[in-house]
Design an enzyme around this catalytic site. Structure first.
Site, PDB file in Angstrom:
ATOM      1  N   SER A  60     100.754  41.334  19.125  1.00 25.63           N
ATOM      2  CA  SER A  60     100.080  40.563  18.078  1.00 25.63           C
ATOM      3  C   SER A  60      99.669  41.464  16.914  1.00 25.63           C
ATOM      4  O   SER A  60      99.630  41.026  15.764  1.00 25.63           O
ATOM      5  CB  SER A  60      98.869  39.809  18.639  1.00 25.63           C
ATOM      6  OG  SER A  60      98.021  40.665  19.346  1.00 25.63           O
TER       7      SER A  60
ATOM      8  N   LEU B   9      90.647  35.588  20.182  1.00 23.45           N
ATOM      9  CA  LEU B   9      90.070  34.454  20.896  1.00 23.45           C
ATOM     10  C   LEU B   9      89.202  34.955  22.037  1.00 23.45           C
ATOM     11  O   LEU B   9      89.668  35.694  22.897  1.00 23.45           O
ATOM     12  CB  LEU B   9      91.181  33.565  21.455  1.00 23.45           C
ATOM     13  CG  LEU B   9      92.169  33.023  20.421  1.00 23.45           C
ATOM     14  CD1 LEU B   9      93.201  32.147  21.103  1.00 23.45           C
ATOM     15  CD2 LEU B   9      91.437  32.260  19.322  1.00 23.45           C
TER      16      LEU B   9
ATOM     17  N   CYS C 184      98.299  27.440  27.727  1.00 26.81           N
ATOM     18  CA  CYS C 184      97.476  28.051  26.670  1.00 26.81           C
ATOM     19  C   CYS C 184      98.173  27.914  25.314  1.00 26.81           C
ATOM     20  O   CYS C 184      97.533  27.618  24.302  1.00 26.81           O
ATOM     21  CB  CYS C 184      97.205  29.513  27.014  1.00 26.81           C
ATOM     22  SG  CYS C 184      96.189  30.372  25.809  1.00 26.81           S
TER      23      CYS C 184
ATOM     24  N   CYS D  33      95.131  36.211  32.746  1.00 23.88           N
ATOM     25  CA  CYS D  33      94.006  36.905  32.107  1.00 23.88           C
ATOM     26  C   CYS D  33      92.664  36.464  32.668  1.00 23.88           C
ATOM     27  O   CYS D  33      91.708  37.223  32.666  1.00 23.88           O
ATOM     28  CB  CYS D  33      94.052  36.717  30.596  1.00 23.88           C
ATOM     29  SG  CYS D  33      93.627  35.053  30.044  1.00 23.88           S
TER      30      CYS D  33
END
Ligand SMILES: Cc1ncc(COP(=O)(O)O)c(C=O)c1O
Lengths: 376, 354
Positions: free
Chosen positions: B7, B26, B95, B187
């Site tokens: 990212s 996030l 997600c 996660c």
């Protein structure tokens, strides 16, 4: 930093010397520290011996709360209560909570009214019932979020009447309203450099000579044996310089900011009719304007204003950076949603009417978008 | 910006392409302090710090958005409920579907942004979603669930380069995460112990392990949720099969809390049914389509004929697949020399042998 504070910093940093050393350089450094101490004392209405230099507001608050608790409890084991207002900065709140969890302290919380003002009657009630058991009272001079000025003289009168020490975190008040330590009747007072145009990481605790305080930092005992550590001479000099300017210019600044701030409040209300002003209209820091924007998240507005070059603040963020509903607003009786919908606009010596124009121009769109985002 | 290298580089590419980019991390845990530390997750304190540092280096503003409630409802609770129902969910897919390209995208659009950029390895060009050039790192399988609207506001700048090149690009830009290890695990399961995580939430409940051919009870288990179709190890069966061949989990029946086991060939299926279809182009194909299908993340592909049904899709496989678990996605691709193109995605509801 204020240019004068920066100059003072750079000049002092050019002098080598440990203020504890006995040779000429050491004496030179010591002299700078003692001049700074006298200057701080003169500006805040105390004796030089009452100034303890620290590593900033957080340290001063911790030293006052923990150190006075230990000192008073050691003198009389019945004194285990700590009276804390609900709107303190976390440097005070968390220090007190820690004493509760680890040192057997009993924490009494002083509530505030809907304007964020501490209720001194509740304090009187607790002291009337159990003054013998109270180690200390800690209540800030002015709140850092909603800007409400607190009834310090009422509380210090109670402190004197019952013989219980009062610590006040005056970080937000100094430079905005007159602060005189001796006249205030407080036992201990926190001040920090970076709110005054001085450096971060330097501050002081003003502490009466006869107050028993157990140190947090043990070592060379540099500051009255209450605080150890080699002194940051340039930091202290720059702090004292900034404080002197802030105190000298306080009255003029307060007048100017009050006008600017009132204009800001009126124009924000006009531009965004749903905006709700939080805090107190009269007993308020001149540079503080604090609003709720119902149906919005404060951090969304913050982000959009930031992109427009306007820096505002929400309550506080946790370590990971997540905005938390403000404990101050919650203490004032707001719901979680309202407490998350707030934004503070602080004005200081560099603020201008153009800044207010820019805010009022950018705010309506930001609020509209933030409201749309909250509805998703 | 998860705090990982992908990212970070995606953000850098978007900024360098001239977009007005804002970095968003996030916060997905209700209590970030208790989440695990280390480089394995995507929502730890360390990760938010790494993301912030990357944004600093790229020179873009950075904010943390609290998506913990939504994530909990739409991903974590769904994950548990799916297992409790005997299915095998894919939380990363969920997600993407519900958080990154729904909650985050909607909020972003409302705030005035045009698109969400992520570091996923997939190519997206004019609504056409293709596998990454790095087949080993390709993530089109977990993005195929995105519909046309969602894709119209998504950007995946990394699809044209390999993971190795991503790391090189990160190093070139002085991004500290250049050599940060990849995250692999789920996660929100702090210690990687999925079984324990599910047991805590679904509750351990003893049930039978039965033989598919004879119906004989071969052993017992502490909760059917701990098993996945196709699983061979960890069955804890003491008696070997009559023919001495290994046994596999064939199916899970939550109602009776039964795990059915049998020989490998019984795992083989040639027909896969799936519901909740998403056609990437926005229109369903009415005629049967020759394509290849992938039936689990990083799984092999099978040539198939895809047929739209009343409430979903059916894939007729040209070669049998094994270990097809309900709850996973069926993703259909059109083979293409420039990278296979995603045709559709749907949730596997059942399978059979012709
Ligand atoms: C009221 C108050 N108390 C304490 C602090 C902490 O002081 P420092 O940042 O100097 O540690 C602050 C803010 O910085 C504050 O506003």
């Amino acid at each position: 930093m204020l240019p004068a504070a920066l100059d003072a910093y750079v000049t002092a940093a050019g002098h080598l010397g440990n203020a504890s050393a006995l040779h000429a350089h050491g004496r030179g450094a010591r002299r700078l520290v003692e001049e700074a101490r006298e200057s701080v004392a003169a500006d805040l209405g105390c004796r030089p011996s009452e100034v303890i230099f620290t590593g900033g507001g957080t340290e001063s608050d911790n030293l006052a709360v923990k150190g006075m608790f230990w000192g008073r409890r050691d003198a009389d084991p019945r004194r285990r209560r700590v009276i804390v207002s609900e709107i303190e900065h976390h440097a005070v709140l968390d220090a007190a909570d820690w004493l509760g969890r680890h040192e057997g302290a009993v924490i009494d919380r002083l509530p505030v009214d809907g304007r964020g003002r501490i209720n001194a009657d509740v304090l009187a009630g607790i002291l009337r019932e159990s003054a013998d058991e109270v180690a200390l009272i800690t209540a800030m001079w002015a709140n850092n979020e909603v800007g409400t000025l607190q009834p310090i003289s009422e509380m210090s009168a109670l402190s004197a009447e019952y013989g219980v020490p009062l610590h006040t975190d005056a970080i937000q008040a100094i430079g905005q309203v007159p602060v005189d330590f001796t006249a205030s009747g407080a036992t201990a007072l926190t001040v920090t450099g970076h709110k005054l145009g001085g450096p971060a990481g330097v501050g002081a605790l003003l502490l009466g000579r006869d107050v028993p305080v157990t140190p947090i930092l043990h070592g060379g005992g540099q500051e009255r044996d209450v605080r150890s550590g080699t002194l940051d001479v340039p930091g202290i000099v720059a702090f004292a310089t900034a404080l002197h300017i802030a105190v000298t210019e306080q009255d003029a600044l307060a007048r100017r900011l009050t006008v600017l701030r009132d204009d800001l409040i009126a124009r924000v209300r006009e531009a965004v009719p749903c905006a709700v002003l939080n805090g107190c209209t009269e007993a308020r820091l001149p540079g503080n304007a604090h609003f709720s924007f119902p149906g919005c998240e404060g951090d969304a507005i913050l982000m959009l204003l930031d992109a427009a070059g306007i820096q505002a603040a929400t309550g506080s963020a946790c370590n990971a950076g997540v905005a938390q509903p403000s404990h101050v607003l919650l203490a004032m009786g707001a719901t979680g949603d309202t407490a998350s919908s707030t934004l503070r606009f602080s004005l200081g010596h560099t603020s201008t009417a153009e800044d207010v124009d820019a805010l009022v121009a950018a705010l309506p769109t930001a609020v509209e978008r933030a409201r749309a985002a909250a509805a998703t | 910006m998860s705090g990982g290298v992908d990212s970070a580089v995606a953000a850098a590419f978007a900024a360098e392409a001239g977009h007005d980019v804002t970095g968003v991390h996030l916060a997905l845990s209700r209590n970030p302090q208790t989440y695990r530390t280390g480089a394995r997750g995507c929502c730890t304190l360390e990760d938010s710090r790494d993301a912030r540092r990357a944004a600093d280096v790229i020179g873009i503003p950075f904010y943390v958005w609290d998506m913990a409630e939504r994530f909990h409802e739409d991903v974590v609770d769904d994950f548990v409920a799916e297992y409790a129902a005997g299915r095998t969910p894919n939380p990363c897919l969920r997600c993407n579907e519900k958080i990154k390209f729904a909650a985050v995208l909607d909020r972003a659009v409302a705030l005035g942004f045009d698109a969400v950029v992520t570091g996923h390895h997939a190519r997206l060009d004019e609504g056409v979603l293709r596998r990454s050039v790095d087949i080993g790192k390709d993530q089109s399988y977990v993005l195929a669930v995105l519909n046309r609207d969602q894709l119209s506001r998504a950007m995946f700048p990394l699809g044209g380069i390999t993971k190795e090149q991503v790391r090189e690009e990160a190093a070139k830009r002085g991004l500290g995460v250049a050599d940060k290890p990849d995250s692999h695990d789920i996660c929100f399961i702090a210690d990687g112990d999925t079984k324990g995580f599910l047991a805590e939430r679904i509750g351990a409940k003893t049930g039978d392990i039965v033989d598919s051919a004879t119906g004989e009870v071969l052993g017992s288990h502490d909760g059917a949720f701990a098993y996945t179709v196709g699983q061979r190890h960890g069955l804890g069966l003491t008696r070997p099969a009559a023919d001495g061949r290994p046994r596999y989990v064939l199916s899970i029946t939550p109602v009776s809390n039964t795990v059915t086991v049998g020989p490998r060939e019984e795992l083989e299926v040639t027909v896969v049914h799936a519901d909740k279809p998403v056609w990437t182009s926005g229109t369903a194909r009415t005629e049967p389509v020759e394509c290849v299908v992938q039936l689990r993340a990083h799984g092999e592909t099978h040539a198939a004929v895809l047929v739209a049904t009343e409430d979903g899709l059916t894939a007729h496989l040209r070669t049998p697949a094994r270990g097809v678990a309900a709850g996973q996605a069926l993703v259909a691709y059109l083979p293409d020399a420039d990278g296979d193109i995603v045709l559709a995605s749907a949730t596997i509801s059942g399978s059979a042998r012709d």
